[in-house]
Design a protein around this motif. Structure first.
Motif, PDB file in Angstrom:
ATOM      1  N   ASP A   1     -45.037 121.735   6.645  1.00 30.17           N
ATOM      2  CA  ASP A   1     -45.086 120.910   5.450  1.00 30.17           C
ATOM      3  C   ASP A   1     -44.037 119.802   5.649  1.00 30.17           C
ATOM      4  O   ASP A   1     -42.830 119.877   5.464  1.00 30.17           O
TER       5      ASP A   1
ATOM      6  N   GLN B   1     -41.836 116.460   5.314  1.00 34.07           N
ATOM      7  CA  GLN B   1     -41.454 115.735   4.189  1.00 34.07           C
ATOM      8  C   GLN B   1     -40.060 114.772   4.900  1.00 34.07           C
ATOM      9  O   GLN B   1     -39.409 115.191   6.034  1.00 34.07           O
ATOM     10  N   PRO B   2     -39.765 113.968   4.322  1.00 33.34           N
ATOM     11  CA  PRO B   2     -38.409 113.272   4.817  1.00 33.34           C
ATOM     12  C   PRO B   2     -37.334 114.162   4.272  1.00 33.34           C
ATOM     13  O   PRO B   2     -37.304 114.383   3.075  1.00 33.34           O
ATOM     14  N   ASN B   3     -36.155 114.536   5.127  1.00 31.68           N
ATOM     15  CA  ASN B   3     -35.477 115.483   4.876  1.00 31.68           C
ATOM     16  C   ASN B   3     -34.052 115.002   5.474  1.00 31.68           C
ATOM     17  O   ASN B   3     -34.424 114.349   6.403  1.00 31.68           O
ATOM     18  N   GLU B   4     -33.119 115.488   4.661  1.00 30.45           N
ATOM     19  CA  GLU B   4     -31.713 115.050   5.233  1.00 30.45           C
ATOM     20  C   GLU B   4     -31.031 116.246   6.245  1.00 30.45           C
ATOM     21  O   GLU B   4     -31.014 117.075   5.701  1.00 30.45           O
TER      22      GLU B   4
ATOM     23  N   GLU C   1     -27.668 116.807   6.988  1.00 31.15           N
ATOM     24  CA  GLU C   1     -26.760 117.443   6.306  1.00 31.15           C
ATOM     25  C   GLU C   1     -27.038 118.661   5.491  1.00 31.15           C
ATOM     26  O   GLU C   1     -26.483 119.534   5.511  1.00 31.15           O
ATOM     27  N   ASP C   2     -27.974 118.340   4.563  1.00 31.89           N
ATOM     28  CA  ASP C   2     -28.627 119.506   3.830  1.00 31.89           C
ATOM     29  C   ASP C   2     -29.072 120.539   4.554  1.00 31.89           C
ATOM     30  O   ASP C   2     -28.704 121.699   4.185  1.00 31.89           O
TER      31      ASP C   2
ATOM     32  N   PHE D   1     -31.849 111.033   8.580  1.00 34.41           N
ATOM     33  CA  PHE D   1     -32.911 111.276   7.941  1.00 34.41           C
ATOM     34  C   PHE D   1     -33.900 111.441   9.132  1.00 34.41           C
ATOM     35  O   PHE D   1     -33.920 110.988  10.046  1.00 34.41           O
TER      36      PHE D   1
ATOM     37  N   PHE E   1     -38.673 121.493   6.112  1.00 33.16           N
ATOM     38  CA  PHE E   1     -37.050 121.748   5.985  1.00 33.16           C
ATOM     39  C   PHE E   1     -37.254 123.357   6.313  1.00 33.16           C
ATOM     40  O   PHE E   1     -36.135 123.721   7.111  1.00 33.16           O
ATOM     41  N   ALA E   2     -38.182 124.245   5.637  1.00 30.59           N
ATOM     42  CA  ALA E   2     -37.773 125.597   5.563  1.00 30.59           C
ATOM     43  C   ALA E   2     -38.125 126.152   7.215  1.00 30.59           C
ATOM     44  O   ALA E   2     -37.155 127.046   7.732  1.00 30.59           O
TER      45      ALA E   2
ATOM     46  N   LEU F   1     -34.943 125.056   9.517  1.00 32.40           N
ATOM     47  CA  LEU F   1     -33.831 125.845   9.174  1.00 32.40           C
ATOM     48  C   LEU F   1     -33.939 127.093   9.900  1.00 32.40           C
ATOM     49  O   LEU F   1     -32.877 127.588  10.538  1.00 32.40           O
TER      50      LEU F   1
ATOM     51  N   LEU G   1     -36.132 103.700   5.470  1.00 36.78           N
ATOM     52  CA  LEU G   1     -35.805 104.675   4.275  1.00 36.78           C
ATOM     53  C   LEU G   1     -35.597 103.873   2.986  1.00 36.78           C
ATOM     54  O   LEU G   1     -34.640 103.199   2.725  1.00 36.78           O
ATOM     55  N   GLN G   2     -36.547 103.864   1.830  1.00 38.57           N
ATOM     56  CA  GLN G   2     -36.311 103.235   0.829  1.00 38.57           C
ATOM     57  C   GLN G   2     -35.239 103.663  -0.033  1.00 38.57           C
ATOM     58  O   GLN G   2     -35.130 105.163  -0.230  1.00 38.57           O
TER      59      GLN G   2
END
Lengths: 231, 531
Positions: free
Chosen positions: B360, B362-365, B367-368, B398, B403-404, B407, B515-516
């Motif tokens: 899935d 997505q734009p992800n960051e 540091e998160d 970015f 993400f998952a 990770l 990146l808006q």
């Protein structure tokens, strides 16, 4: 959780037993149901303070039970799931569940989640959002609004305040990306995922002791964010 | 005109020959009755008509025979002195020779025109046959039936006793034969040689094999094939030998150039037919494999799901017992966790291998993700330090990734670093931009991975040689690699300056310009909306 009534819904007697033992050790009063039908009847009759709901019930999908109970009860619902996808978790939270816990869980983990949910539900929502909160070196006054970190004022933008208030109001509860975005930006269009991440990061940099290891705004991978603090 | 291009002879019987000579006699008799009124031109024209008519109907021999007889009759009956072969006027020789030359020439021309028409018809028939065969080959439902059809067409159009096609599987092994000559067992040495060498070979009537470079030429030029018992030639598709075609005849092979041409074209069809059989087989295998993957995935998912309920009970009860003072129960709890991790990783790997773990994206960051990774491993690193380095300056890091899943990959890399490096050495976790990539790196101060093992450590269940038993499933790195690749990224292993290893997980980055930045809320207090 002294004397609080907790409804445990699971068709597996062994799981009910583990959950019951974990909760009675914390002095909760446990009522049990093995089917969705019984669960809804008991929830209506006993008015439990919290509901632990297994998703794999024989007579009805757990998410439907969750939705039905939510129409007339605000008691926190913690969902027990065997492995579910992130999308399913998001759907559960959107359906009104407050938290989920994945099997196999340890009793300690369950107790902590139950305590957090009970504490949150006891506080009046308005109070939790309007109280001055002190977390370590951080003093947050959401009404004024003002934020001090080690007595030094920290400036938050309007968006950051909105995000922080939303998180505080639902402290201890996982908010999905969608829920957070709606709450802060309303129905405005845009790249939801990146907006949210940009602001979560800047907020973390302002309030977290170590923004790279956040302890207040916790990431739920693939699902959303949760504000965690013990008052 | 070469002999080989001779058109088929018109079948003219004795009666027709007799008829033409009777006609010649009748015309001669008729003309003698009015001889005083005729000159040489009239006689020449009448005889030419007969010679040409005969040529057209009966072919060159009849034409030439008629010309010869007409020549004699001309001299005997129409050139004085009549009744003798001598000539009064020497100029009449010119008339006679001119008549003979014209007759022979016209017979020859007619013959040639006839021959060319026949060749054209034959070619047209060949083309029709090939077109029909091509259409048939494409139309036949099952690939193998098409190949069988081609084999029988080759046999019938070449009028040979034996025609077999041998299919080569990967490599040069003859997988199986599609035979149109069931009663004969061909010499497999010939076929095997052709399959291995990719060149033609001939078997003589006396059993000798000609397996050299000249065989191709011999077949192509048709020279000496009449002494051949059989020949075999490779069937190629795009320079790859996919099969062997064997043609054999107990009487010796005598093929016309037209048949060689047909054979060339049909060989190509046969090669395509084999390719189609192979592709159809591969497609079938792919479907079977996909179904097997799905079934395996379903079994694993079900096992994983069903294991969770008893594991919860085991963990819960062990926990209670441990609290009452029996520390063996804590071991039970730990082992239950290990079993759970193992099943979950098997399921992950199975989904990645089967392609059912659709990311899935997505734009992800960055540091998160690093923070979430640190949180996940915090419980199991003991006292070991996990250092996180992330650039403080803008622009934000970015990337486009799941993400998952990412990770999970990064956590696997941290677990791996923890297993293979000394417990007192910190692990360094970092994120940076590298051209189009967003790079997550996990660096340790372990012994490093020797070159020969670099590839192998990403294989499932591989354990490094000479390493202590570090526990774990041996699946972590394979899963991390699978996750990286599924997202269009990479996972690299490099030596670390000063000792140790660096694993770099690359995912597609997002340029800052793309990146808006969200707009700030308008001034003035905004009412909190409800959830």
């Amino acid at each position: 959780m002294d004397g609080d009534v907790v409804l445990v819904v699971d068709d597996e007697p062994q799981i009910r037993r583990v959950v019951r033992n974990a909760l009675t050790a914390e002095n909760a009063r446990v009522v049990e149901a093995a089917t969705a039908r019984d669960a809804i009847d008991l929830a209506a009759a006993q008015r439990p303070a919290l509901i632990i709901l297994d998703l794999g019930l024989p007579d009805s999908p757990g998410i439907d039970v969750c939705r039905e109970i939510r129409t007339w009860s605000s008691a926190p619902i913690i969902v027990l799931s065997a492995r579910h996808s992130d999308q399913e978790k998001v759907a559960l939270l959107d359906a009104g569940a407050d938290d989920y816990i994945t099997k196999p869980f340890s009793p300690g983990e369950l107790q902590a989640r139950v305590r957090a949910q009970l504490r949150r539900s006891r506080l009046a929502p308005a109070a939790s959002a309007n109280q001055v909160i002190t977390i370590g070196a951080l003093v947050i006054d959401p009404v004024k609004p003002s934020l001090k970190k080690s007595d030094a004022p920290v400036h938050l933008t309007k968006t950051e305040w909105e995000l922080l208030r939303t998180l505080l109001r639902h402290s201890g509860r996982t908010l999905t990306h969608q829920q957070l975005f709606r709450s802060v930006w309303g129905n405005s269009a845009g790249d939801m995922q990146s907006y949210l991440r940009v602001h979560i990061r800047s907020l973390r940099r302002k309030i977290e002791a170590d923004p790279v290891r956040p302890t207040l705004i916790v990431t739920e991978p693939g699902v959303g964010y949760r504000f965690e603090h013990e008052p | 005109m070469s002999e080989s291009r001779r058109p088929r002879k018109p079948h003219v019987g004795l009666p027709e020959w007799l008829g033409w000579f009777v006609l010649l006699g009748a015309v001669t008799w008729g003309m003698t009755t009015i001889r005083p009124r005729l000159n040489e031109a009239h006689v020449t024209l009448a005889y030419l008509l007969i010679v040409q008519g005969g040529s057209a109907r009966g072919g060159r021999p009849l034409g030439l025979a008629l010309a010869a007889v007409a020549f004699v009759c001309f001299d005997l009956f129409f050139l004085p002195p009549f009744g003798t072969l001598t000539l009064q006027d020497p100029l009449n020789w010119l008339v006679l020779v001119a008549f003979l030359a014209t007759s022979v020439l016209s017979a020859q021309l007619l013959y040639r025109a006839h021959g060319e028409a026949a060749i054209a018809r034959e070619r047209a028939a060949e083309i029709d046959k090939l077109a029909a065969l091509g259409a048939e080959t494409l139309n036949v439902g099952r690939a193998e039936e098409a190949l069988t059809a081609i084999v029988s067409v080759i046999r019938s159009s070449l009028r040979v006793d034996e025609c077999d096609v041998f299919l080569i599987d990967s490599g040069t092994r003859i997988a199986r034969a599609l035979r149109d000559s069931p009663e004969l067992q061909p010499d497999r040495r010939l076929v095997d040689w052709v399959a291995t060498e990719g060149r033609s070979a001939i078997e003589d009537l006396d059993g000798r094999l000609h397996a050299d470079a000249s065989a191709d030429l011999l077949i192509q030029s048709n020279a000496g094939l009449q002494h051949a018992r059989a020949f075999a030639r490779p069937l190629r598709v795009r320079d790859r030998t996919v099969g062997v075609l064997r043609i054999g005849s107990a009487r010796g092979l005598e093929l016309t150039p037209a048949q060689i041409r047909v054979l060339d074209a049909l060989s190509y069809y046969a090669a395509l037919g084999i390719e189609r059989v192979r592709l159809a087989g591969e497609a079938q295998r792919a479907i079977t494999l996909q179904e097997a993957h799905k079934a395996k995935d379903a079994v694993l998912a079900s096992v994983s799901h069903d294991l969770r309920t008893p594991l919860t009970t085991i963990k819960g009860l062990a926990h209670e017992i441990a609290q009452s003072g029996d520390d063996r129960a804590a071991v039970i709890e730990e082992e239950a966790d290990r079993l759970n991790v193992f099943v979950a990783q098997m399921l992950d790997l199975s989904r990645i291998a089967a392609g059912t773990a659709v990311p899935d994206i997505q734009p992800n960051e960055a540091e998160d993700l690093l923070g979430a990774a640190a949180q996940q491993v915090s419980g199991r690193l003991g006292g070991r330090e996990l250092r996180i380095e992330v650039s403080n300056e803008e622009p934000l890091l970015f990337g486009r990734f799941d993400f998952a899943q990412t990770l999970r990959a990064v956590v696997n890399l941290i677990d791996n670093a923890a297993k293979y490096s000394p417990a007192n050495e910190p692990i360094d976790l970092a994120a940076r931009r590298d051209g189009p990539w967003l790079v997550f790196s996990v660096a340790d101060r372990g012994a490093g991975v020797p070159m020969p093992e670099r590839e192998r450590i990403f294989e499932p269940f591989y354990r490094r040689s000479g390493s202590p038993d570090v526990g774990g499933t041996g699946l972590g790195l394979s899963i991390a690699l699978g996750i990286a690749v599924a997202q269009g990224g990479r996972l690299d292993l490099d030596d670390r300056a000063g000792g140790g290893s660096v694993f770099s997980l690359r995912v597609p980055g997002i340029a800052t310009a793309d990146l808006q930045r969200p707009t700030e809320l308008p001034a003035g207090e905004r009412e909190s909306s409800s959830l």
